[in-house]
Design a protein around this motif. Structure first.
Motif, PDB file in Angstrom:
ATOM      1  N   PRO A 189       6.838   1.705 -10.116  1.00  0.00           N
ATOM      2  CA  PRO A 189       6.869   2.139  -8.721  1.00  0.00           C
ATOM      3  C   PRO A 189       7.862   3.267  -8.441  1.00  0.00           C
ATOM      4  O   PRO A 189       7.576   4.160  -7.631  1.00  0.00           O
ATOM      5  CB  PRO A 189       7.248   0.856  -7.952  1.00  0.00           C
ATOM      6  CG  PRO A 189       6.737  -0.247  -8.812  1.00  0.00           C
ATOM      7  CD  PRO A 189       6.941   0.229 -10.224  1.00  0.00           C
ATOM      8  N   ALA A 238       7.437   3.176  -3.054  1.00  0.00           N
ATOM      9  CA  ALA A 238       6.263   2.551  -3.667  1.00  0.00           C
ATOM     10  C   ALA A 238       6.561   1.115  -4.081  1.00  0.00           C
ATOM     11  O   ALA A 238       7.677   0.784  -4.475  1.00  0.00           O
ATOM     12  CB  ALA A 238       5.821   3.364  -4.878  1.00  0.00           C
ATOM     13  N   ASP A 239       5.541   0.275  -3.986  1.00  0.00           N
ATOM     14  CA  ASP A 239       5.605  -1.073  -4.540  1.00  0.00           C
ATOM     15  C   ASP A 239       4.483  -1.203  -5.574  1.00  0.00           C
ATOM     16  O   ASP A 239       3.780  -0.233  -5.870  1.00  0.00           O
ATOM     17  CB  ASP A 239       5.496  -2.133  -3.438  1.00  0.00           C
ATOM     18  CG  ASP A 239       4.188  -2.019  -2.632  1.00  0.00           C
ATOM     19  OD1 ASP A 239       3.248  -1.315  -3.076  1.00  0.00           O
ATOM     20  OD2 ASP A 239       4.117  -2.647  -1.555  1.00  0.00           O
ATOM     21  N   HIS A 256       1.650  -2.666  -5.398  1.00  0.00           N
ATOM     22  CA  HIS A 256       0.307  -2.460  -4.839  1.00  0.00           C
ATOM     23  C   HIS A 256       0.005  -0.964  -4.697  1.00  0.00           C
ATOM     24  O   HIS A 256      -1.101  -0.512  -5.027  1.00  0.00           O
ATOM     25  CB  HIS A 256       0.184  -3.150  -3.477  1.00  0.00           C
ATOM     26  CG  HIS A 256       0.306  -4.632  -3.553  1.00  0.00           C
ATOM     27  ND1 HIS A 256      -0.624  -5.424  -4.171  1.00  0.00           N
ATOM     28  CD2 HIS A 256       1.273  -5.469  -3.101  1.00  0.00           C
ATOM     29  CE1 HIS A 256      -0.253  -6.695  -4.092  1.00  0.00           C
ATOM     30  NE2 HIS A 256       0.899  -6.745  -3.452  1.00  0.00           N
ATOM     31  N   ALA A 257       0.975  -0.204  -4.204  1.00  0.00           N
ATOM     32  CA  ALA A 257       0.780   1.241  -4.074  1.00  0.00           C
ATOM     33  C   ALA A 257       0.568   1.866  -5.438  1.00  0.00           C
ATOM     34  O   ALA A 257      -0.305   2.726  -5.622  1.00  0.00           O
ATOM     35  CB  ALA A 257       1.986   1.873  -3.373  1.00  0.00           C
ATOM     36  N   THR A 314       7.348   6.767  -6.332  1.00  0.00           N
ATOM     37  CA  THR A 314       8.205   7.173  -5.212  1.00  0.00           C
ATOM     38  C   THR A 314       8.734   8.584  -5.431  1.00  0.00           C
ATOM     39  O   THR A 314       8.697   9.420  -4.518  1.00  0.00           O
ATOM     40  CB  THR A 314       9.378   6.182  -5.046  1.00  0.00           C
ATOM     41  OG1 THR A 314       8.854   4.876  -4.778  1.00  0.00           O
ATOM     42  CG2 THR A 314      10.294   6.600  -3.907  1.00  0.00           C
ATOM     43  N   ARG A 365       1.285   2.858   1.745  1.00  0.00           N
ATOM     44  CA  ARG A 365       0.568   2.802   0.472  1.00  0.00           C
ATOM     45  C   ARG A 365      -0.928   3.045   0.663  1.00  0.00           C
ATOM     46  O   ARG A 365      -1.592   3.635  -0.182  1.00  0.00           O
ATOM     47  CB  ARG A 365       0.815   1.479  -0.243  1.00  0.00           C
ATOM     48  CG  ARG A 365       0.314   0.250   0.468  1.00  0.00           C
ATOM     49  CD  ARG A 365       0.667  -1.010  -0.322  1.00  0.00           C
ATOM     50  NE  ARG A 365       0.341  -2.226   0.403  1.00  0.00           N
ATOM     51  CZ  ARG A 365      -0.836  -2.811   0.366  1.00  0.00           C
ATOM     52  NH1 ARG A 365      -1.831  -2.303  -0.325  1.00  0.00           N
ATOM     53  NH2 ARG A 365      -1.048  -3.926   1.044  1.00  0.00           N
TER      54      ARG A 365
END
Length: 202
Positions: free
Chosen positions: A29, A54-55, A57-58, A33, A134
């Motif tokens: 992530p 970002a995580d 999922h993103a 980002t 996201r």
């Protein structure tokens, strides 16, 4: 131009690692980002870039989209060979199209007229309603890819086949074979060595 650059830059997050392998700038992530912050100018209309973090999922959504984009790049350069990074793991074109169009449709968008004082008017597409970052990111990248692949630059898209290179590029002049001069140098050296190897003593 913005759609072209954004889409190419997404595809080029898979690159040669400098040691004979392939590196992925979007392997975590934090990498996504950084990439979003580096592309803030292109993404600012659809995404709060400064607040974006970002995580998982993103990251998964953008990586899925990137796989679709690279598969469609391979289709665009056909019958030439795709990037070596994609050759053994390409999505089927129908699946790539499904992923791309699904991501583009995630966020309903509306056109808005911008007309700054002393400048010509321009139409800008914005989400019809607020959406999580996201979701907005994947949709924006997908719409950029649609615009690029449906536009005239697609005809000039090429895969670089210099040794160890995995990049796609836009052919800017008729004699261009490589994505950058260093790739041309590597390719010429490799050809020279191959000629001497095959024409050497038997």
């Amino acid at each position: 131009m913005a759609a072209r650059e954004l889409t190419l830059d997404l595809a080029l997050t898979i690159r040669h690692d400098g040691h004979g392998g392939v590196a992925d700038d979007l392997s975590e992530p934090q990498g996504l980002t950084r990439w979003v912050h580096d592309h803030g100018d292109e993404l600012a209309g659809d995404l709060d870039v400064a607040a974006f973090a970002a995580d998982d999922h993103a990251l998964a959504a953008v990586r899925e989209l990137r796989a679709a984009v690279r598969a469609l790049f391979a289709r665009a350069v056909s019958p030439e060979a795709p990037s070596p990074a994609d050759a053994l793991r390409l999505l089927e074109p129908a699946e790539a199209l499904r992923r791309l169009n699904a991501a583009a449709a995630t966020v309903p968008a509306v056109p808005r007229l911008d007309w700054p004082q002393g400048a010509p008017p321009s139409a800008v597409t914005h989400p019809a309603a607020p959406v999580p970052g996201r979701v907005a990111l994947a949709a924006t990248l997908a719409r950029s890819a649609v615009a690029f692949l449906a536009g005239p630059d697609r005809e000039r898209l090429r895969a670089c086949h210099a040794p160890r290179c995995v990049r796609y590029f836009i052919k800017e002049h008729p004699r261009q074979e490589w994505c950058k001069p260093s790739c041309g140098n590597r390719a010429r050296v490799a050809r020279h060595h191959e000629r001497h190897r095959t024409s050497g003593p038997k």
